[in-house]
Design a protein around this motif. Structure first.
Motif, short mmCIF file in Angstrom:
data_model
loop_
_atom_site.label_atom_id
_atom_site.label_comp_id
_atom_site.label_asym_id
_atom_site.label_seq_id
_atom_site.Cartn_x
_atom_site.Cartn_y
_atom_site.Cartn_z
N ASP A 68 0.83 -1.21 0.00
CA ASP A 68 0.00 0.00 0.00
C ASP A 68 0.86 1.26 0.00
O ASP A 68 0.50 2.28 -0.61
CB ASP A 68 -0.94 0.01 1.21
CG ASP A 68 -2.08 -0.98 1.07
OD1 ASP A 68 -2.31 -1.47 -0.06
OD2 ASP A 68 -2.75 -1.28 2.08
N ALA A 69 1.99 1.21 0.70
CA ALA A 69 2.88 2.37 0.75
C ALA A 69 3.42 2.70 -0.64
O ALA A 69 3.52 3.87 -1.03
CB ALA A 69 4.04 2.11 1.71
N LEU A 70 3.77 1.66 -1.43
CA LEU A 70 4.25 1.89 -2.79
C LEU A 70 3.14 2.46 -3.67
O LEU A 70 3.38 3.32 -4.53
CB LEU A 70 4.78 0.58 -3.38
CG LEU A 70 6.06 0.05 -2.73
CD1 LEU A 70 6.42 -1.32 -3.31
CD2 LEU A 70 7.22 1.02 -2.94
N THR A 71 1.91 1.99 -3.46
CA THR A 71 0.77 2.51 -4.24
C THR A 71 0.54 3.99 -3.93
O THR A 71 0.35 4.81 -4.84
CB THR A 71 -0.50 1.72 -3.92
OG1 THR A 71 -0.29 0.34 -4.23
CG2 THR A 71 -1.69 2.24 -4.71
N VAL A 72 0.56 4.33 -2.65
CA VAL A 72 0.39 5.74 -2.25
C VAL A 72 1.51 6.59 -2.85
O VAL A 72 1.26 7.70 -3.36
CB VAL A 72 0.38 5.87 -0.72
CG1 VAL A 72 0.48 7.34 -0.31
CG2 VAL A 72 -0.89 5.26 -0.14
N GLY A 73 2.73 6.09 -2.79
CA GLY A 73 3.85 6.83 -3.35
C GLY A 73 3.69 7.10 -4.84
O GLY A 73 3.96 8.20 -5.32
#
Length: 449
Positions: free
Chosen positions: A291-296
């Motif tokens: 999810d962190a990579l998606t948000v980034g």
């Protein structure tokens, strides 16, 4: 009066037709995107090729990855040297010559990474080849900012320097997104074993090919340095009075220090919000890695869209108000924003996008502000060295400092660290003259020097 003829204002190299500003913008932006694709591909794919290049330490499976990121850091600290050397090329031989050289170096470095042998096949030669490749890429990316910044701003029409300057970070972000997307696509199409054995090399071979595309576009661009040497490369006022390697630092020490102060807050905010924030959320709030990579990715796309809007706004209201809002905004809100990060998807997305809005006050106009401080004679080298040095000291170390605070049990101090650096830059911005509506010096100004 010099006998050299001006070429930047009225014709393209080898032709009599007025040059296209769109072609100029493409030459800088597409080439810059390719540069940053090659640069970021390394960090995205390091996890796959680390075991191939570095032997494992006794009982420690992280040794290859740590060694690979140590090489990444070495490349980072080559950037000030690249900024100085490539900036000098841009000031002596022309902006187009420097842009051609930087993209050749990046493409060559990317090809060298792709062809790096494994440790099992060649022993210590493998990490040596990788180090050389990253040194070459570090020189290239350090010089790229100096040359492309100068080229973009000098190519802009009246009242459009902020808009053109904003494409520096549009293209940087595009390169970062392309590298992430290429890595994700390869990882999705290939097995982990295939990625580790040969799949990672495809991304670097693609980077080398893209560099050829960037080279072709740049070779058709118009030179923006307004005087040129004669056919023999000597005998004109320019060749007789080419600036020395350290002339920008020696003759304009105040401007060089201003570049450092302007950049410090901007670079730490940039690397914190665009690179480190997903990791910060994982380490401090238990945020899901995927999810962190998606948000980034979503926030970077949002960030790229904001840049031209910020550049246009600065052409209307000036650079100084934009910089002051950015710096004061981060000085006041960095701590509460980072404390708002939880393990909820929407919390990280809102915090990252809010930071991107503030950050645009710096990134969209950094190229214009820097270029407007120096005369054309030493503009590229004058920008390149102090800018790249400050990025290496504050921006490049932001993830490390944040992780160190966490490891020391003082993770709450990192937001304050960001806020204090931005506050320092705020006071620098207060002392800056407003340069948005001043004519840009495009002459070599060799008279009397």
């Amino acid at each position: 009066m010099s006998s050299a003829q001006p070429i930047a204002q009225d014709r393209a190299p080898g032709g009599d037709h007025p040059p296209s500003r769109l072609r100029q913008l493409a030459a800088a932006s597409i080439g810059n995107a390719v540069e940053w694709y090659d640069w970021y591909a390394y960090s995205f794919l390091a996890v796959y090729f680390a075991d191939q290049i570095f032997p494992k330490g006794a009982g420690n499976s992280l040794v290859p990855l740590l060694s690979t990121f140590a090489v990444f850091a070495v490349g980072f600290f080559m950037r000030p040297i690249g900024g100085l050397l490539m900036g000098a090329v841009a000031d002596r031989r022309g902006r187009r010559a420097a842009l051609t050289l930087t993209i050749l170096l990046m493409g060559g470095g990317s090809l060298l990474v792709a062809l790096t042998p494994t440790y099992a096949a060649t022993g210590v030669l493998a990490p040596i080849v990788l180090v050389v490749a990253r040194l070459v890429q570090g020189l290239s990316v350090g010089g790229e900012f100096a040359a492309s910044t100068t080229f973009l701003v000098e190519s802009a029409g009246p009242g459009r320097r902020g808009l053109f300057a904003s494409f520096q970070y549009v293209s940087t972000t595009a390169g970062q997104l392309l590298a992430a997307g290429t890595g994700a696509l390869l990882a999705g199409l290939l097995t982990e074993d295939q990625m580790g054995r040969w799949g990672w090399r495809i991304a670097f071979l693609l980077g080398a090919l893209l560099s050829l595309l960037g080279l072709w576009i740049r070779r058709g661009a118009r030179e923006t340095l307004t005087q040129e040497p004669d056919a023999a490369g000597a005998g004109t006022a320019q060749s007789a009075g080419r600036p020395g390697l350290f002339e920008g630092l020696r003759r304009y020490p105040r401007q060089s220090l201003l570049i450092c102060g302007i950049t410090a807050g901007g670079t730490i905010a940039y690397y914190t919000w665009t690179t480190y924030l997903p990791t910060y959320a994982q380490v401090n709030a238990g945020f899901d890695k995927g999810d962190a990579l998606t948000v980034g990715t979503l926030s970077l796309a949002f960030f790229a869209v904001l840049q031209p809007l910020g550049g246009l706004l600065s052409d209307r209201i000036g650079r100084k108000p934009m910089l002051l809002v950015f710096a004061l905004g981060f000085a006041v809100s960095a701590v509460p924003l980072l404390h708002l990060v939880t393990d909820a998807f929407v919390s990280l997305l809102l915090v990252q996008c809010a930071g991107m809005v503030l950050l645009t006050g710096y990134t969209s106009i950094a190229a214009a502000v820097n270029a407007e401080l120096f005369p054309a004679r030493v503009r590229a080298a004058g920008i390149g060295f102090p800018y790249s040095l400050t990025v290496a000291l504050f921006g490049g170390t932001a993830p490390y400092v944040g992780t160190w605070f966490k490891q020391a049990g003082h993770s709450d101090l990192f937001p304050w660290y960001v806020a204090v650096i931005c506050l320092v830059s705020f006071f620098v911005y207060l002392a800056l003259p407003e340069t948005a509506h001043r004519p840009l010096d495009k002459e070599l100004a060799h008279h009397g020097s």
